[in-house]
Design a protein around this motif. Structure first.
Motif, PDB file in Angstrom:
ATOM      1  N   GLN A  63       0.835  -1.209   0.000  1.00  0.00           N
ATOM      2  CA  GLN A  63       0.000   0.000   0.000  1.00  0.00           C
ATOM      3  C   GLN A  63       0.869   1.259   0.000  1.00  0.00           C
ATOM      4  O   GLN A  63       0.556   2.237  -0.681  1.00  0.00           O
ATOM      5  N   GLY A  64       1.954   1.228   0.775  1.00  0.00           N
ATOM      6  CA  GLY A  64       2.844   2.387   0.816  1.00  0.00           C
ATOM      7  C   GLY A  64       3.495   2.658  -0.518  1.00  0.00           C
ATOM      8  O   GLY A  64       3.605   3.813  -0.948  1.00  0.00           O
ATOM      9  N   LEU A  65       3.918   1.601  -1.201  1.00  0.00           N
ATOM     10  CA  LEU A  65       4.519   1.768  -2.520  1.00  0.00           C
ATOM     11  C   LEU A  65       3.494   2.285  -3.527  1.00  0.00           C
ATOM     12  O   LEU A  65       3.812   3.125  -4.377  1.00  0.00           O
ATOM     13  N   LEU A  66       2.255   1.805  -3.425  1.00  0.00           N
ATOM     14  CA  LEU A  66       1.196   2.287  -4.321  1.00  0.00           C
ATOM     15  C   LEU A  66       0.912   3.763  -4.085  1.00  0.00           C
ATOM     16  O   LEU A  66       0.649   4.522  -5.026  1.00  0.00           O
ATOM     17  N   LYS A  67       0.975   4.185  -2.813  1.00  0.00           N
ATOM     18  CA  LYS A  67       0.716   5.590  -2.499  1.00  0.00           C
ATOM     19  C   LYS A  67       1.807   6.484  -3.078  1.00  0.00           C
ATOM     20  O   LYS A  67       1.533   7.560  -3.611  1.00  0.00           O
ATOM     21  N   VAL A  68       3.058   6.031  -2.969  1.00  0.00           N
ATOM     22  CA  VAL A  68       4.168   6.831  -3.473  1.00  0.00           C
ATOM     23  C   VAL A  68       4.187   6.855  -4.996  1.00  0.00           C
ATOM     24  O   VAL A  68       4.379   7.907  -5.618  1.00  0.00           O
TER      25      VAL A  68
END
Length: 230
Positions: free
Chosen positions: A153-158
């Motif tokens: 999820q963090g990678l998708l947000k970035v």
């Protein structure tokens, strides 16, 4: 606050300053871990990242915050580690092609060091070995599920700008309010179970396949089988 130069003091009172309730069933516990890891990943990808901190942040503080922000990313290596024994049994080849005394010596030293660290943690925290073992089990479950989801999820947000969302922890779901442990037996399905269950199933199938291959082979190589199981 530390990045801006503020100082903090860790205070333990003789009488508990605060008390609260915590989830005791696996589903709600995973959701709580998911929320904690979400905060760590968000800090890691924010301007408060310890790598980008000002000179006001001391070296040991920087190390501590790096540990807090990076630990969810260990889930990637943990999941790979959980599948390695199964791949070894599926292929019939041991992870290490040749075993020598040097490798076994290093492995023995590492195992002894890890064991001593674990005993030190148990003695320092004052918990029983059973409680420590349960905590180790949950670390694998949470690390291969909630932490992995948060990293993705963090990678998708970035990368794509998709916002991270999480479910608030439910503190009481059982119908029997008289039994404080009734919530312990509540089982609710969550998508966080998918990866741990997949790991369990694949490893069990690998054990059966490795055992069958060894039994029905012309020259059974039990050393490879027991090495893979270990």
């Amino acid at each position: 606050m530390h990045n801006r130069g503020w100082r903090s003091v860790y205070c333990i009172t003789k009488r508990d300053a605060f008390r609260g309730t915590a989830p005791i069933n696996l589903t709600d516990r995973l959701h709580q871990v998911l929320r904690w890891a979400t905060g760590s990943v968000e800090i890691f990808f924010s301007r408060n990242n310890p790598f980008l901190a000002t000179t006001r942040l001391k070296f040991l503080q920087r190390i501590a915050y790096m540990n807090v922000g990076i630990y969810p990313f260990t889930s990637i290596f943990l999941v790979l580690y959980c599948f390695i024994p199964a791949f070894s049994l599926f292929s019939g080849h041991f992870i290490i092609e040749t075993l020598n005394i040097t490798f076994l010596s290093y492995l023995f030293i590492i195992i002894i060091c890890i064991t001593l660290i674990s005993l030190l943690e148990v003695k320092w925290s004052g918990i029983s070995l059973e409680e420590w073992w349960c905590n180790e089990q949950f670390w694998v479950i949470g690390g291969s599920s909630a932490h992995l989801v948060v990293v993705l999820q963090g990678l998708l947000k970035v990368i794509a700008g998709i916002e991270i969302s999480f479910t608030l922890t439910s503190k009481s779901t059982a119908e029997d309010e008289d039994d404080i442990y009734a919530d312990l037996y509540v089982v609710k399905w969550t998508s966080l179970f998918i990866v741990p269950l997949t790991i369990m199933v694949i490893n069990v199938v690998a054990l059966v396949l490795g055992f069958s291959r060894t039994v029905y082979s012309v020259i059974p190589q039990w050393n490879k089988f027991f090495g893979g199981v270990l």
